[in-house]
Design a protein around this motif. Structure first.
Motif, PDB file in Angstrom:
ATOM      1  N   THR A  20       7.438   5.451 -10.072  1.00  0.00           N
ATOM      2  CA  THR A  20       8.807   5.028  -9.032  1.00  0.00           C
ATOM      3  C   THR A  20       8.680   4.870  -7.936  1.00  0.00           C
ATOM      4  N   LEU A  21       8.097   4.181  -7.113  1.00  0.00           N
ATOM      5  CA  LEU A  21       7.688   3.030  -6.077  1.00  0.00           C
ATOM      6  C   LEU A  21       7.272   1.548  -6.450  1.00  0.00           C
ATOM      7  N   SER A  22       6.619   1.492  -7.575  1.00  0.00           N
ATOM      8  CA  SER A  22       6.117   0.439  -7.945  1.00  0.00           C
ATOM      9  C   SER A  22       6.643  -0.072  -8.667  1.00  0.00           C
ATOM     10  N   ILE A  23       7.735   0.184  -9.322  1.00  0.00           N
ATOM     11  CA  ILE A  23       8.804  -0.236  -9.899  1.00  0.00           C
ATOM     12  C   ILE A  23      10.169  -0.841  -9.547  1.00  0.00           C
ATOM     13  N   ALA A  24      10.757   0.037  -8.367  1.00  0.00           N
ATOM     14  CA  ALA A  24      11.339  -0.567  -7.424  1.00  0.00           C
ATOM     15  C   ALA A  24      10.280  -1.713  -6.384  1.00  0.00           C
ATOM     16  N   LEU A  25       9.039  -1.620  -6.200  1.00  0.00           N
ATOM     17  CA  LEU A  25       8.684  -2.668  -5.267  1.00  0.00           C
ATOM     18  C   LEU A  25       8.698  -4.271  -6.128  1.00  0.00           C
ATOM     19  N   LYS A  66      19.538   6.322  -5.891  1.00  0.00           N
ATOM     20  CA  LYS A  66      19.751   6.554  -4.328  1.00  0.00           C
ATOM     21  C   LYS A  66      18.754   6.260  -3.312  1.00  0.00           C
ATOM     22  N   THR A  67      17.438   7.174  -3.713  1.00  0.00           N
ATOM     23  CA  THR A  67      16.955   7.003  -2.676  1.00  0.00           C
ATOM     24  C   THR A  67      15.699   5.681  -2.303  1.00  0.00           C
ATOM     25  N   LYS A 117       9.621   5.693   3.860  1.00  0.00           N
ATOM     26  CA  LYS A 117       7.873   6.317   4.592  1.00  0.00           C
ATOM     27  C   LYS A 117       7.384   6.964   3.494  1.00  0.00           C
ATOM     28  N   LEU A 118       6.792   5.317   2.725  1.00  0.00           N
ATOM     29  CA  LEU A 118       5.930   5.237   2.227  1.00  0.00           C
ATOM     30  C   LEU A 118       5.094   4.494   1.926  1.00  0.00           C
ATOM     31  N   ARG A 119       4.305   4.910   2.068  1.00  0.00           N
ATOM     32  CA  ARG A 119       2.824   3.345   2.387  1.00  0.00           C
ATOM     33  C   ARG A 119       2.062   3.472   1.283  1.00  0.00           C
ATOM     34  N   PRO A 120       2.587   2.042   0.289  1.00  0.00           N
ATOM     35  CA  PRO A 120       2.091   2.146  -1.270  1.00  0.00           C
ATOM     36  C   PRO A 120       0.624   1.837  -1.147  1.00  0.00           C
ATOM     37  N   SER A 180       3.528 -14.497  -4.619  1.00  0.00           N
ATOM     38  CA  SER A 180       2.876 -15.047  -3.590  1.00  0.00           C
ATOM     39  C   SER A 180       2.827 -13.133  -3.002  1.00  0.00           C
ATOM     40  N   GLU A 181       0.986 -13.205  -2.361  1.00  0.00           N
ATOM     41  CA  GLU A 181       0.792 -11.405  -2.379  1.00  0.00           C
ATOM     42  C   GLU A 181       1.041 -11.383   0.121  1.00  0.00           C
ATOM     43  N   GLU A 182       1.659 -12.464   0.258  1.00  0.00           N
ATOM     44  CA  GLU A 182       3.160 -12.261   1.267  1.00  0.00           C
ATOM     45  C   GLU A 182       4.067 -11.298   0.989  1.00  0.00           C
ATOM     46  N   ALA A 183       4.733 -12.234  -0.218  1.00  0.00           N
ATOM     47  CA  ALA A 183       5.877 -11.576  -0.649  1.00  0.00           C
ATOM     48  C   ALA A 183       4.965  -9.924  -0.923  1.00  0.00           C
ATOM     49  N   LEU A 184       4.459  -9.957  -1.827  1.00  0.00           N
ATOM     50  CA  LEU A 184       3.710  -8.179  -1.686  1.00  0.00           C
ATOM     51  C   LEU A 184       3.851  -7.703  -0.256  1.00  0.00           C
ATOM     52  N   ALA A 185       3.488  -8.474   0.367  1.00  0.00           N
ATOM     53  CA  ALA A 185       3.124  -7.827   1.626  1.00  0.00           C
ATOM     54  C   ALA A 185       4.115  -7.166   2.259  1.00  0.00           C
ATOM     55  N   VAL A 186       5.481  -7.934   1.797  1.00  0.00           N
ATOM     56  CA  VAL A 186       6.776  -7.526   2.406  1.00  0.00           C
ATOM     57  C   VAL A 186       7.120  -6.616   2.527  1.00  0.00           C
ATOM     58  N   VAL A 187       7.126  -6.322   1.193  1.00  0.00           N
ATOM     59  CA  VAL A 187       8.225  -5.599   0.743  1.00  0.00           C
ATOM     60  C   VAL A 187       7.440  -4.249   0.577  1.00  0.00           C
ATOM     61  N   CYS A 188       5.871  -4.701   0.182  1.00  0.00           N
ATOM     62  CA  CYS A 188       5.272  -2.740   0.877  1.00  0.00           C
ATOM     63  C   CYS A 188       5.313  -2.321   2.766  1.00  0.00           C
ATOM     64  N   GLU A 189       5.700  -2.804   3.727  1.00  0.00           N
ATOM     65  CA  GLU A 189       5.444  -3.259   4.513  1.00  0.00           C
ATOM     66  C   GLU A 189       7.228  -2.689   4.400  1.00  0.00           C
TER      67      GLU A 189
END
Length: 673
Positions: free
Chosen positions: A147-152, A179-180, A118-121, A102-111
């Motif tokens: 790296t960040l996209s895969i973590a999300l 670790k990061t 301290k990384l704004r996708p 869902s778009e809401e789930a994507l927004a939550v993990v980005c926030e």
């Protein structure tokens, strides 16, 4: 009519059948292999792959990202407590939505990423998350935040309730990324573990019990094989194992390390799915046999004394040595044969001598291996990293040990084997990201049924290419490289010099030292210094010489004020067999919109040219060097040589794929039922 079971027993059996087996069966889960396609089915699949890569796919994802951004704006003013409530609500709803993103789930993990890391996708990173969720191989330019996209995507997959493996290119990246991203995962209620080469079995089992596990392709595939070795009957299903355990049948419960192969997100996917697909993964055990050790020593004694062209012939493009009749006669004259049945067999004796010739011609210290502590340690030519727990098979490793004069290790006997192609096809869902996907998009779709798609850049590419300078020999190339490095250091810029071998990097470092230029070296012999060296590589006037260890997943951050001088300057000293690996090195400069530049100094007698070009073409190149009007010829020759090398590698991978079925049968593998 047979009497029915008592209600309480029937209910208990019903519960067991509906719930309990599923958890235990997770340890055994793997996707069944697809049938080999033939005729029109092959063409139909190819057309389906083209359709999945169409531009319209990105447009639909872009609309989903725009909706997610609207949800995101609503989350930004929330307090930490209110955000935690939204996380719980979204996570619970996510589990009930049959894994629909869902778009809401994507927004939550980005926030959460913005608050914890301290990384704004960026919107393009959000699009990459959608691509990964949908099972695509996303081509994301180096420095654009894979790296960040895969973590999300990994966090969202963990909410789905099935184990998620994030596969990276090496142990360093696996440990670093786990670790990061740990704070990010914990805020979302997701546990994270890491498995590297030195992880003990108990810790491995605990790491795989986590919702997200960072590891490498070699480790996750080796753990899969070791788990299969624990199961006495290879075709035993998870359901059958469960009932054996419930009935307390002896040897009924097998405690496996992994929890099944459900979802994998692969970072640097082209390295994992393509480059490493040539060599199958083996699980071996020592097989002490004095006759083999004596035969290896005798084979090397003969191999190093035979004469190329007379006693044997070499096909360098195929990495193959062939013993001639004259060579067999020469071997007989040299004598010194061990008195064993193994050596008395003419066929086996010829095979051992051929292995010795291959060790002489194709396995060189500082390139294919290093010697540390009196042991031969293989170096991964694709990544430049040492592989201390690996060995070559069929006696080759012992012959190389005889070549270097170190103590011979016990020959190994293969007890389990699988190709990376066959292993990754077992995942229920698989996706990946890399900066270099376009050259292998068709092959990845053909083998793994994973379509590829390009993700746009967030910022325009400011990296400049200063061209390729072709030199007649090593002396001319080295002179130009040294002058280039000195010139860039005087400007205050950091310089990254890429080499292909340990010996080349050490030699260049010595030459710079003689000219009074300080430098740091990163190669397979200096693995412990990697993090510190990379951390300093972006500082002004810093010179770093590195093998392919610095070519994948390495983020060199520019020091203060360096961008004003032009950013990182990359110097390439040798062309690789694959254009993708060259592009990985170039991608260290100009990351995330930073300035940077690349220049190449190549020899016309480089191995790439000599192994892939006809002798007539090589002579033409030497004659036209520097001639005005034909400077395009070396570039055309390089393109041809790299394409030919890539074609040969592709054929080797096809051969591995064709042999995989017979290898599984010979080792007793069977699909889970």
């Amino acid at each position: 009519m047979a009497p029915s079971a008592p209600p309480i027993i029937a209910k208990r059996v019903s519960i067991v059948m509906r719930t309990a087996p599923s958890e235990y069966q997770k340890s055994f889960y793997q996707r069944l292999g697809e049938k080999e396609l033939k005729g029109l089915d092959v063409l139909a699949k190819k057309m389906a792959g083209i359709w999945k890569r169409r531009a319209g796919v990105r447009r639909s994802w872009n609309r989903r990202v725009e909706l997610a951004e609207i949800h995101w704006k609503e989350l930004e003013p929330l307090s930490e407590g209110d955000l935690d409530r939204r996380i719980r609500e979204c996570r619970g709803g996510f589990k009930m939505s049959e894994a629909k993103l869902s778009e809401e789930a994507l927004a939550v993990v980005c926030e959460v990423a913005a608050r914890t890391l301290k990384l704004r996708p960026y919107p393009v990173q959000m699009m990459a998350v959608v691509a990964l969720w949908e099972g695509y191989l996303a081509e994301i330019d180096t420095g654009e935040g894979k790296t960040l996209s895969i973590a999300l995507a990994g966090a969202l997959a963990a909410w789905d309730g099935e184990p998620c493996h994030i596969v990276t290119a090496n142990d360093y990246l696996a440990a670093r990324d786990a670790k990061t991203m740990k704070r990010f995962y914990e805020r979302l209620g997701v546990s994270v573990g890491v498995v590297t080469g030195d992880t003990e079995e108990k810790d491995r089992r605990e790491a795989y019990r986590r919702m997200v596990t960072y590891t490498t392709s070699k480790e996750v595939a080796a753990d899969y094989l070791r788990d299969r070795l624990k199961i006495r009957e290879w075709n035993r299903s998870g359901r059958r194992q469960f009932f054996r355990k419930m009935a307390q049948v002896r040897d009924g419960g097998v405690e496996l390390v992994q929890r099944g192969l459900f979802r994998a997100f692969i970072d640097e996917a082209d390295n994992c799915l393509i480059d490493e697909a040539v060599t199958p993964l083996l699980i071996s055990q020592p097989h002490r046999e004095k006759a083999v050790e004596d035969a290896c020593r005798a084979a090397w004694f003969i191999g190093e004394r035979l004469v190329e062209g007379t006693d044997y012939r070499v096909k360098r493009d195929e990495r193959q040595a062939t013993l001639t009749n004259a060579g067999r006669e020469s071997a007989e004259k040299l004598g010194g044969f061990p008195d064993s049945a193994l050596w008395r067999c003419p066929q086996r004796r010829g095979q051992m001598i051929t292995l010795a010739l291959e060790a002489r011609e194709f396995f060189h210290r500082g390139i294919q291996y290093i010697v540390e502590g009196g042991k031969i340690i293989i170096v991964d030519e694709g990544t430049g990293r040492p592989m201390p727990n690996r060995s070559w098979k069929l006696g080759l490793h012992q012959i190389v040990e005889a070549k270097e004069g170190v103590e011979l290790t016990e020959p190994s006997q293969t007890i389990a084997q699988i190709s990376f192609q066959a292993f990754f096809q077992k995942y229920k869902k698989m996706a990946g990201a890399t900066g270099t996907a376009r050259e292998i998009a068709g092959e990845v779709w053909s083998i793994y049924s994973v379509p590829s798609i390009r993700i746009p850049r967030n910022q325009s590419d400011r990296r400049t290419h200063d061209g390729i300078i072709y030199c007649g020999d090593r002396a001319e190339r080295d002179k130009r490289i040294l002058s280039e490095i000195e010139a860039q250091v005087r400007k205050g810029r950091p310089v990254l010099v890429g080499t292909r071998s340990v010996s080349s990097s050490e030699d260049l470092g010595r030459r710079l030292g003689l000219r009074g230029v300080d430098c740091e070296i990163l190669n397979a012999t200096r693995l412990a210094e990697e993090a510190a060296v990379i951390g300093r590589a972006g500082s002004g006037k810093r010179v770093t010489i590195a093998t392919n260890m610095a070519g994948r997943g390495t983020d060199i951050e520019l020091g203060y004020g360096v961008a004003a001088y032009g950013g990182l300057h990359v110097v390439a000293t040798e062309p690789h067999e694959s254009r993708r690996i060259d592009r990985q090195l170039f991608g260290r400069a100009g990351r995330q919109g930073d300035p940077g530049s690349v220049i190449c100094f190549y020899r016309l007698d480089d191995d790439l040219f000599e192994q892939n070009l006809h002798p007539v073409m090589l002579r033409c190149l030497s004659k036209v060097q520097g001639v005005v009007g034909v400077r395009w010829l070396p570039r055309v020759a390089q393109a041809f040589a790299q394409k030919r090398s890539e074609s040969l590698a592709r054929k080797r991978r096809q051969l591995v794929s064709k042999n995989d079925a017979s290898l599984k049968r010979s080792l007793g593998f069977a699909e889970e039922r």
